[in-house]
Design a protein around this motif. Structure first.
Motif, PDB file in Angstrom:
ATOM      1  N   UNK A  68      56.217  29.073  27.640  1.00 44.73           N
ATOM      2  CA  UNK A  68      57.336  28.174  27.946  1.00 44.73           C
ATOM      3  C   UNK A  68      57.193  27.588  29.349  1.00 44.73           C
ATOM      4  N   UNK A  69      56.830  28.421  30.322  1.00 46.08           N
ATOM      5  CA  UNK A  69      56.735  27.965  31.709  1.00 46.08           C
ATOM      6  C   UNK A  69      55.688  26.875  31.888  1.00 46.08           C
ATOM      7  N   UNK A  70      54.544  27.031  31.235  1.00 45.77           N
ATOM      8  CA  UNK A  70      53.433  26.109  31.468  1.00 45.77           C
ATOM      9  C   UNK A  70      53.426  24.924  30.514  1.00 45.77           C
ATOM     10  N   UNK A  71      54.336  24.880  29.566  1.00 43.39           N
ATOM     11  CA  UNK A  71      54.326  23.792  28.577  1.00 43.39           C
ATOM     12  C   UNK A  71      54.419  22.401  29.214  1.00 43.39           C
ATOM     13  N   UNK A 111      54.292  11.401  19.819  1.00 42.03           N
ATOM     14  CA  UNK A 111      54.545  12.095  18.558  1.00 42.03           C
ATOM     15  C   UNK A 111      54.080  13.555  18.565  1.00 42.03           C
ATOM     16  N   UNK A 112      52.858  13.863  19.008  1.00 43.16           N
ATOM     17  CA  UNK A 112      52.507  15.288  19.074  1.00 43.16           C
ATOM     18  C   UNK A 112      53.322  16.045  20.106  1.00 43.16           C
ATOM     19  N   UNK A 113      53.763  15.328  21.137  1.00 43.58           N
ATOM     20  CA  UNK A 113      54.595  15.974  22.154  1.00 43.58           C
ATOM     21  C   UNK A 113      55.934  16.404  21.561  1.00 43.58           C
ATOM     22  N   UNK A 114      56.452  15.630  20.596  1.00 42.54           N
ATOM     23  CA  UNK A 114      57.681  16.019  19.911  1.00 42.54           C
ATOM     24  C   UNK A 114      57.498  17.354  19.198  1.00 42.54           C
ATOM     25  N   UNK A 115      56.325  17.541  18.593  1.00 40.53           N
ATOM     26  CA  UNK A 115      56.035  18.814  17.939  1.00 40.53           C
ATOM     27  C   UNK A 115      56.012  19.949  18.958  1.00 40.53           C
ATOM     28  N   UNK A 116      55.378  19.700  20.111  1.00 36.18           N
ATOM     29  CA  UNK A 116      55.338  20.709  21.180  1.00 36.18           C
ATOM     30  C   UNK A 116      56.747  21.032  21.665  1.00 36.18           C
ATOM     31  N   UNK A 117      57.583  20.005  21.808  1.00 36.47           N
ATOM     32  CA  UNK A 117      58.957  20.210  22.270  1.00 36.47           C
ATOM     33  C   UNK A 117      59.726  21.109  21.308  1.00 36.47           C
ATOM     34  N   UNK A 118      59.593  20.848  20.007  1.00 37.19           N
ATOM     35  CA  UNK A 118      60.300  21.669  19.011  1.00 37.19           C
ATOM     36  C   UNK A 118      59.869  23.125  19.120  1.00 37.19           C
ATOM     37  N   UNK A 276      67.984  22.528  32.280  1.00 38.71           N
ATOM     38  CA  UNK A 276      66.526  22.437  32.316  1.00 38.71           C
ATOM     39  C   UNK A 276      65.932  22.634  30.929  1.00 38.71           C
ATOM     40  N   UNK A 277      66.482  23.571  30.158  1.00 35.97           N
ATOM     41  CA  UNK A 277      65.942  23.861  28.834  1.00 35.97           C
ATOM     42  C   UNK A 277      66.396  22.836  27.805  1.00 35.97           C
ATOM     43  N   UNK A 278      67.656  22.428  27.877  1.00 38.61           N
ATOM     44  CA  UNK A 278      68.174  21.470  26.897  1.00 38.61           C
ATOM     45  C   UNK A 278      67.533  20.091  27.079  1.00 38.61           C
ATOM     46  N   UNK A 279      67.298  19.708  28.339  1.00 37.93           N
ATOM     47  CA  UNK A 279      66.730  18.389  28.624  1.00 37.93           C
ATOM     48  C   UNK A 279      65.210  18.403  28.671  1.00 37.93           C
ATOM     49  N   UNK A 280      64.608  19.474  28.169  1.00 38.40           N
ATOM     50  CA  UNK A 280      63.147  19.562  28.173  1.00 38.40           C
ATOM     51  C   UNK A 280      62.479  18.407  27.429  1.00 38.40           C
ATOM     52  N   UNK A 281      63.027  17.911  26.294  1.00 34.11           N
ATOM     53  CA  UNK A 281      62.398  16.742  25.646  1.00 34.11           C
ATOM     54  C   UNK A 281      62.290  15.536  26.583  1.00 34.11           C
ATOM     55  N   UNK A 282      63.349  15.252  27.360  1.00 36.09           N
ATOM     56  CA  UNK A 282      63.288  14.138  28.304  1.00 36.09           C
ATOM     57  C   UNK A 282      62.269  14.402  29.398  1.00 36.09           C
TER      58      UNK A 282
END
Length: 359
Positions: A68-71, A111-118, A276-282
């Motif tokens: 999670x930290x390094x994502x 698009x692949x970043x969306x997968x990583x975010x999920x 920080x966690x909720x806004x991680x997609x942004x």
């Protein structure tokens, strides 16, 4: 699942595969380096039954937290490497010549970043709180024996007319070194210290309790082996108070913040980590824009290693700005959400500016 998420043509899928593969490789490298450094540093903690192999097992248990930290950094550097490799082989130039717009290419990266975010959000909500709690309790029990402390962090809590200090909470819901200060308006009228408090049939029981009552001209003390503790605090709430707040799930952080507000206390710190966690997609989206601007913008002619270096510097700068704005939100009284949004929006604005200028 990936093909369903992509839902696009071959070029989009090709971009997505390149970027996702680069993100996975970068994440593995970062995790490997971090675990190696942490393992060398933690070898000095071996004692008794806690061996070098146990240190490695402990670090393995904490892999979800490190993931999670390094994502965000992995997304930034992975996008740089993925796009940079296609730029070096002139694949991006061919795509642009074939009519593929810059915005469409960037969307293919997103698009692949969306997968990583999920995946990261699921890990933050359901995995890291459990693995961090279990890993800490397991390590302490290996070093101290059964019933070891779940955490050694002390904490303070306000409730009604009383202020509590807690020394630690064990894995078996036993609180150690509890002190209660009771006030009549601003005057201290009673101080109670208990060696332990355990949860029994839905209520707390204090053990080895010394109570000192303070009067104008004298004090009185008495000792009780056990006594009931009348409080609304539950083991879960105490665990949240004493456990490292960064490892808590977004839902736990929100519940803890509302509890603090109900007690008339500041909730800036749990709200900061919540946002920080909720806004991680942004956050990840803004870092992708920065990475794309490096490839298509002023750094498009430099070597790949140089772009990665600037990407690392940008990621560190982003983190430091967020870390500086966190205490500033408390000092200047603005909402913690802005401590997260300001650097995120700044990154997005810079990325969009360079992309538009070179698009």
């Amino acid at each position: 699942m990936l093909n369903g998420l992509m839902g696009a043509d071959r070029l989009d899928r090709y971009i997505a595969r390149n970027v996702l593969a680069a993100i996975i490789v970068v994440q593995c490298v970062l995790l490997g380096l971090d675990i190696t450094i942490a393992y060398i540093g933690d070898l000095s903690d071996t004692q008794g039954d806690y061996t070098a192999l146990d240190v490695l097992l402990y670090l393995a248990m904490r892999l979800p937290w490190r993931f999670y930290q390094y994502a965000p950094v992995a997304v930034l550097i992975g996008a740089l490497i993925g796009l940079g490799s296609m730029a070096s082989s002139n694949e991006l130039t061919v795509m642009r010549a074939a009519g593929r717009s810059l915005a469409r290419i960037v969307w293919g990266v997103m698009k692949p970043v969306l997968l990583v975010v999920v995946v990261v959000l699921l890990v933050a909500e359901f995995v890291t709180p459990r693995t961090e709690q279990y890993a800490e309790a397991w390590r302490l029990e290996q070093r101290q024996g059964e019933g070891a402390m779940l955490t050694s962090r002390s904490g303070w809590q306000f409730e009604g007319d009383s202020v509590y200090r807690f020394g630690a909470i064990r894995a078996d819901n036993v609180v150690l070194d509890l002190t209660r200060y009771r006030f009549d308006e601003r005057r201290l009228v009673e101080a109670t210290h208990a060696q332990r408090a355990h949860w029994e049939e839905g209520a707390w029981v204090l053990e080895e309790v010394t109570t000192t009552r303070i009067y104008d001209a004298r004090t009185e003390s008495d000792y009780q082996q056990t006594t009931a503790w009348d409080t609304d605090l539950t083991p879960t709430q105490l665990e949240r108070l004493l456990r490292d707040i960064q490892s808590q799930a977004p839902s736990e952080l929100w519940a803890y913040a509302q509890f603090l507000k109900s007690q008339g206390l500041q909730a800036d710190q749990p709200l900061l980590y919540f946002w920080q966690k909720v806004l991680l997609p942004l956050t990840m989206g803004s870092l992708v824009l920065i990475a794309a601007s490096f490839v298509f913008g002023p750094l498009r002619t430099v070597a790949a290693g140089t772009r990665v270096f600037y990407g690392v510097v940008t990621g560190l700068l982003f983190k430091y700005v967020q870390d500086l704005l966190a205490p500033a939100s408390t000092l200047f009284g603005f909402s913690p959400v802005w401590a997260v949004l300001v650097p995120t929006l700044a990154c997005a604005a810079v990325g969009i500016y360079f992309l538009r200028r070179n698009g």
